[in-house]
Design an enzyme around this catalytic site. Sequence first.
Site, short mmCIF file in Angstrom:
data_model
loop_
_atom_site.label_atom_id
_atom_site.label_comp_id
_atom_site.label_asym_id
_atom_site.label_seq_id
_atom_site.Cartn_x
_atom_site.Cartn_y
_atom_site.Cartn_z
N HIS A 122 21.58 -6.48 9.71
CA HIS A 122 22.01 -5.34 10.52
C HIS A 122 22.30 -5.77 11.96
O HIS A 122 23.37 -5.47 12.50
CB HIS A 122 20.92 -4.26 10.49
CG HIS A 122 21.25 -3.01 11.27
ND1 HIS A 122 21.77 -1.89 10.67
CD2 HIS A 122 21.15 -2.72 12.60
CE1 HIS A 122 21.97 -0.95 11.60
NE2 HIS A 122 21.59 -1.44 12.78
N GLU A 123 21.38 -6.47 12.57
CA GLU A 123 21.57 -6.88 13.98
C GLU A 123 22.71 -7.89 14.11
O GLU A 123 23.49 -7.82 15.04
CB GLU A 123 20.27 -7.44 14.58
CG GLU A 123 19.10 -6.45 14.63
CD GLU A 123 19.42 -5.10 15.27
OE1 GLU A 123 20.33 -5.04 16.11
OE2 GLU A 123 18.77 -4.10 14.90
N HIS A 126 25.91 -6.11 14.10
CA HIS A 126 26.26 -5.60 15.42
C HIS A 126 26.91 -6.70 16.26
O HIS A 126 27.90 -6.45 16.94
CB HIS A 126 25.01 -5.09 16.16
CG HIS A 126 24.56 -3.73 15.73
ND1 HIS A 126 25.43 -2.69 15.50
CD2 HIS A 126 23.32 -3.21 15.52
CE1 HIS A 126 24.76 -1.60 15.15
NE2 HIS A 126 23.46 -1.89 15.14
N HIS A 132 27.29 1.55 13.64
CA HIS A 132 26.49 2.14 12.58
C HIS A 132 27.38 2.81 11.54
O HIS A 132 28.42 3.33 11.86
CB HIS A 132 25.48 3.13 13.16
CG HIS A 132 24.34 2.43 13.85
ND1 HIS A 132 23.73 2.90 14.97
CD2 HIS A 132 23.73 1.26 13.54
CE1 HIS A 132 22.79 2.05 15.34
NE2 HIS A 132 22.78 1.04 14.49
N CYS A 133 26.94 2.76 10.29
CA CYS A 133 27.74 3.24 9.17
C CYS A 133 27.09 4.48 8.57
O CYS A 133 25.87 4.53 8.42
CB CYS A 133 27.82 2.11 8.13
SG CYS A 133 28.73 2.58 6.65
N CYS A 138 24.43 1.29 3.00
CA CYS A 138 25.02 0.15 3.72
C CYS A 138 24.00 -0.43 4.69
O CYS A 138 23.27 0.31 5.36
CB CYS A 138 26.26 0.62 4.48
SG CYS A 138 27.00 -0.66 5.52
ZN LIG Z 1 21.88 -0.71 14.68
ZN LIG Z 2 29.01 0.42 5.92
#
Ligand SMILES: [Zn+2]
Ligand SMILES: [Zn+2]
Length: 169
Positions: A122-123, A126, A132-133, A138
Amino acid sequence: MKKTLIIPFKTIDKEIINHLGKKITEILGYKVVVNKEQISIPSSRKIGLQLFAEDLFPTLRGELMKTDADAVLGIIDKDLYAENFNFIFGLAYSDCSLISLHRLISEDKELFYTRAVKEAIHELGHLAGLGHCPNISCVMHFSNGLGDTDIKNETFCTKCDKRFRSRGR
Ligand SMILES: [Zn+2]
Ligand SMILES: [Zn+2]
């Protein structure tokens, strides 16, 4: 191919670091190098035992500059907070990211590891320019708590994957 430097702050288990490295390569296609030494935690603003995440970033950037890596992922076992957040699982900006294992720990090692992978991907997502999704499965979905983390996958949804492939690498 991008190269990510993993920096463990004292005292992170080697096994989870290696697992994260393997998964980052598998999922994102990045090369991974692990800092030779676990570095000590710099002094930072604190609330109780929680550390203000941003205060660790100059140290991460300093370590990154000593290498030829493109981005850094710090790993810490202390609890973190940030502006407007009581706690955070991780934080990312520019070429630096940081995740905390503190709230991810479980007696179920597989669950603990998969949570850590999700937060790391996740990071790094970014850092690759992804936001963000809305898709709850996801990895780029925002986690308000562990429930959200446990629902999502370790990988991008189709849309985020497309975005990652077009700009991320
Ligand atoms: Zn985030
Ligand atoms: Zn996504």
